[in-house]
Motif scaffolding. Structure first.
Motif, PDB file in Angstrom:
ATOM      1  N   SER A 240      46.696 -62.016 -39.201  1.00 21.47           N
ATOM      2  CA  SER A 240      45.517 -62.157 -38.101  1.00 21.47           C
ATOM      3  C   SER A 240      46.863 -62.998 -36.740  1.00 21.47           C
ATOM      4  O   SER A 240      46.299 -62.996 -35.463  1.00 21.47           O
ATOM      5  CB  SER A 240      44.692 -62.742 -38.201  1.00 21.47           C
ATOM      6  OG  SER A 240      43.754 -62.095 -39.124  1.00 21.47           O
ATOM      7  N   ALA A 241      47.014 -64.579 -37.441  1.00 26.10           N
ATOM      8  CA  ALA A 241      47.622 -64.891 -36.911  1.00 26.10           C
ATOM      9  C   ALA A 241      49.293 -64.349 -35.721  1.00 26.10           C
ATOM     10  O   ALA A 241      49.781 -64.731 -34.962  1.00 26.10           O
ATOM     11  CB  ALA A 241      48.118 -66.506 -37.376  1.00 26.10           C
ATOM     12  N   LEU A 242      49.778 -64.085 -36.896  1.00 25.57           N
ATOM     13  CA  LEU A 242      50.767 -63.226 -36.476  1.00 25.57           C
ATOM     14  C   LEU A 242      50.549 -61.949 -35.210  1.00 25.57           C
ATOM     15  O   LEU A 242      51.374 -61.552 -34.600  1.00 25.57           O
ATOM     16  CB  LEU A 242      51.733 -62.580 -38.077  1.00 25.57           C
ATOM     17  CG  LEU A 242      53.389 -62.171 -37.590  1.00 25.57           C
ATOM     18  CD1 LEU A 242      53.464 -63.224 -37.050  1.00 25.57           C
ATOM     19  CD2 LEU A 242      53.310 -61.138 -39.348  1.00 25.57           C
ATOM     20  N   PHE A 243      49.482 -61.151 -35.978  1.00 26.45           N
ATOM     21  CA  PHE A 243      49.184 -60.172 -35.603  1.00 26.45           C
ATOM     22  C   PHE A 243      49.463 -61.087 -33.498  1.00 26.45           C
ATOM     23  O   PHE A 243      49.253 -60.444 -32.249  1.00 26.45           O
ATOM     24  CB  PHE A 243      48.140 -59.730 -35.446  1.00 26.45           C
ATOM     25  CG  PHE A 243      47.436 -58.330 -34.639  1.00 26.45           C
ATOM     26  CD1 PHE A 243      48.161 -57.348 -35.238  1.00 26.45           C
ATOM     27  CD2 PHE A 243      46.577 -58.585 -33.718  1.00 26.45           C
ATOM     28  CE1 PHE A 243      47.210 -55.946 -34.098  1.00 26.45           C
ATOM     29  CE2 PHE A 243      45.937 -57.504 -32.988  1.00 26.45           C
ATOM     30  CZ  PHE A 243      46.245 -56.015 -32.643  1.00 26.45           C
TER      31      PHE A 243
ATOM     32  N   GLY B  10      45.269 -68.036 -51.789  1.00 31.99           N
ATOM     33  CA  GLY B  10      45.840 -66.972 -51.032  1.00 31.99           C
ATOM     34  C   GLY B  10      46.202 -65.959 -50.685  1.00 31.99           C
ATOM     35  O   GLY B  10      46.054 -65.403 -49.372  1.00 31.99           O
ATOM     36  N   ARG B  11      44.668 -65.204 -50.935  1.00 33.43           N
ATOM     37  CA  ARG B  11      44.194 -64.335 -50.692  1.00 33.43           C
ATOM     38  C   ARG B  11      44.088 -64.142 -48.991  1.00 33.43           C
ATOM     39  O   ARG B  11      43.962 -64.206 -47.920  1.00 33.43           O
ATOM     40  CB  ARG B  11      43.077 -62.409 -51.021  1.00 33.43           C
ATOM     41  CG  ARG B  11      44.326 -63.075 -52.422  1.00 33.43           C
ATOM     42  CD  ARG B  11      42.800 -61.474 -52.874  1.00 33.43           C
ATOM     43  NE  ARG B  11      41.751 -61.894 -53.801  1.00 33.43           N
ATOM     44  CZ  ARG B  11      41.436 -62.457 -54.926  1.00 33.43           C
ATOM     45  NH1 ARG B  11      42.558 -62.387 -55.493  1.00 33.43           N
ATOM     46  NH2 ARG B  11      40.259 -62.658 -55.319  1.00 33.43           N
ATOM     47  N   ASP B  12      43.323 -65.298 -48.830  1.00 34.32           N
ATOM     48  CA  ASP B  12      42.516 -65.740 -47.453  1.00 34.32           C
ATOM     49  C   ASP B  12      44.217 -66.291 -46.622  1.00 34.32           C
ATOM     50  O   ASP B  12      43.526 -65.965 -45.545  1.00 34.32           O
ATOM     51  CB  ASP B  12      41.465 -67.009 -47.577  1.00 34.32           C
ATOM     52  CG  ASP B  12      40.421 -66.706 -48.661  1.00 34.32           C
ATOM     53  OD1 ASP B  12      40.304 -65.392 -48.418  1.00 34.32           O
ATOM     54  OD2 ASP B  12      39.677 -67.579 -48.821  1.00 34.32           O
ATOM     55  N   SER B  13      44.723 -67.231 -47.298  1.00 34.14           N
ATOM     56  CA  SER B  13      45.785 -67.259 -46.876  1.00 34.14           C
ATOM     57  C   SER B  13      46.928 -66.326 -46.006  1.00 34.14           C
ATOM     58  O   SER B  13      47.089 -66.412 -45.109  1.00 34.14           O
ATOM     59  CB  SER B  13      46.752 -68.013 -47.222  1.00 34.14           C
ATOM     60  OG  SER B  13      47.753 -68.955 -46.592  1.00 34.14           O
ATOM     61  N   PHE B  14      47.033 -65.700 -46.914  1.00 28.70           N
ATOM     62  CA  PHE B  14      46.899 -63.783 -45.941  1.00 28.70           C
ATOM     63  C   PHE B  14      46.092 -63.446 -45.486  1.00 28.70           C
ATOM     64  O   PHE B  14      46.976 -62.996 -44.583  1.00 28.70           O
ATOM     65  CB  PHE B  14      47.565 -63.062 -47.218  1.00 28.70           C
ATOM     66  CG  PHE B  14      48.173 -61.370 -47.137  1.00 28.70           C
ATOM     67  CD1 PHE B  14      49.733 -62.225 -46.829  1.00 28.70           C
ATOM     68  CD2 PHE B  14      47.358 -60.536 -46.632  1.00 28.70           C
ATOM     69  CE1 PHE B  14      49.821 -60.405 -46.526  1.00 28.70           C
ATOM     70  CE2 PHE B  14      48.088 -59.248 -45.764  1.00 28.70           C
ATOM     71  CZ  PHE B  14      48.960 -59.446 -45.932  1.00 28.70           C
ATOM     72  N   ALA B  15      45.400 -63.181 -44.808  1.00 29.97           N
ATOM     73  CA  ALA B  15      44.402 -62.688 -44.575  1.00 29.97           C
ATOM     74  C   ALA B  15      44.451 -63.767 -42.820  1.00 29.97           C
ATOM     75  O   ALA B  15      45.142 -63.115 -42.143  1.00 29.97           O
ATOM     76  CB  ALA B  15      43.185 -63.270 -44.170  1.00 29.97           C
TER      77      ALA B  15
END
Length: 267
Positions: free
Chosen positions: A51-54, A42-47
Motif C-alpha cells: 500500500s505504501a508503495l502504491f 509478515g503478511r500484514d507487513s507485506f500488505a
C-alpha cells in the motif's frame, strides 16, 4: 527477507528505485502466502508495504516532471495493482485510471510525431479493460501510426537502423504485448525477428551489457507469445545483472535494481 526490512518508499525516490521495489513486491506476491513462511505479522507487513508503495508511485506519477518516467511508473503501478491485490480493489483501480488519463493527456499535448514506447505501453494498459479501444481517440490513432512506422522501418538484415538497443527492446515489448492483450497478431513476425536479433546483439562477445538493457530482455524472455519463454536466457541475464550491480553501494538505486531481478528469478 520480509517487506519490513525494505526502505520506506517515497514519491521523491527515483523511478528506477520505485520500479525495483515494485518488482520485488510482485515477486514476493507470487509465493502463496500460507507457504511464504512469514506468518500473520509478515503478511500484514507485506500488505502495508504494498500500500505504501502504491501511494509513493502514485505521488510520483501525479507530480513528476519527467513524462517518460511517469509513463513507465504508471505501467509498473498497473502491474503492481494486478499482482498484489488478492481481491479486486475498485477504488484503487479508479485512482490508477484517473492518474493514467492525466499522463496520457500530457502525452497527447506533447506529441510530435510518433509515440514513444513507454506511452504506447500505458495506452495498452489503459484500454485493456475496455471491450475495444475507441477508434476516434487521437492517441490510439497515433499508436496505430506508430506501429505502422516501426514495421515499415524494420529491415530483416539490419533491424531498426541507428536505433539504440534499449529502445529497440522497448519496441519489441510493446508489439508483443499488443499482440497478446488485443489478440491482433499482425506484428508477431516482426516482434519475433527483432527479439532474436537484439538478443544476439546484447549478448555479443566483448560487449559491455547495460544492466537495464539486460532487465528489459529478461522481462521479454518471460512474456511468451511472439517472444519465446526462455528460462536459460533469464538465468544468464540474471547473472549479468548480478555481476553488474554486485558492488553497488548498499541502499543505492542500483543495489535495489540488481536485487529485484534476483527476487524475480527465484519467484
Amino acid at each position: 527477507m520480509v517487506p519490513s526490512v525494505f526502505p520506506a518508499p517515497s514519491p521523491s525516490d527515483s523511478g528506477l528505485r520505485l520500479e525495483s521495489l515494485a518488482r520485488i513486491c510482485m515477486s514476493l506476491s507470487r509465493r502463496p502466502l500460507p507457504d511464504a513462511g512469514w506468518g500473520a505479522a509478515g503478511r500484514d507487513s507485506f500488505a502495508r508495504f504494498s500500500s505504501a508503495l502504491f501511494r509513493a508511485m502514485s505521488g510520483k506519477v501525479a507530480s513528476g516532471d519527467d513524462l517518460a518516467c511517469r509513463c513507465r511508473l504508471a505501467v509498473s503501478l498497473h502491474a503492481l495493482m494486478r499482482e498484489t491485490d488478492y481481491v479486486a480493489d475498485a477504488r484503487r483501480y479508479a485512482d490508477w485510471e484517473a492518474l493514467a488519463a492525466r499522463v496520457l493527456d500530457d502525452c497527447e499535448a506533447s506529441a510530435s510525431g510518433l509515440l514513444p514506447p513507454c506511452a504506447c505501453l500505458l495506452l495498452l494498459d489503459y484500454y485493456y479493460a475496455w471491450t475495444s479501444a475507441p477508434d476516434d481517440d487521437p492517441l490510439w490513432q497515433l499508436l496505430e501510426e506508430t506501429f505502422g512506422s516501426w514495421s515499415a522501418s524494420y529491415s530483416p538484415s539490419a533491424g531498426w537502423k541507428d536505433l539504440a538497443l534499449r529502445e529497440a527492446l522497448e519496441r519489441v515489448r510493446v508489439l508483443n504485448r499488443y499482440s497478446y492483450m488485443y489478440l491482433d497478431h499482425r506484428y508477431d513476425r516482426l516482434a519475433t525477428e527483432a527479439f532474436r536479433r537484439y538478443t544476439r546483439l546484447l549478448l555479443e562477445d566483448g560487449r559491455r551489457v547495460d544492466p537495464e538493457e539486460a532487465g528489459l530482455l529478461y522481462d521479454l524472455s518471460q512474456e511468451g507469445n511472439a517472444c519465446p519463454d526462455d528460462l536459460r536466457l533469464r538465468e544468464k541475464l540474471c547473472g549479468i545483472i548480478r555481476r553488474a550491480t554486485l558492488y553497488a553501494p548498499a541502499d543505492s538505486d542500483e543495489f535495489w535494481y540488481g536485487l529485484s531481478y534476483q527476487f524475480e528469478f527465484l519467484s
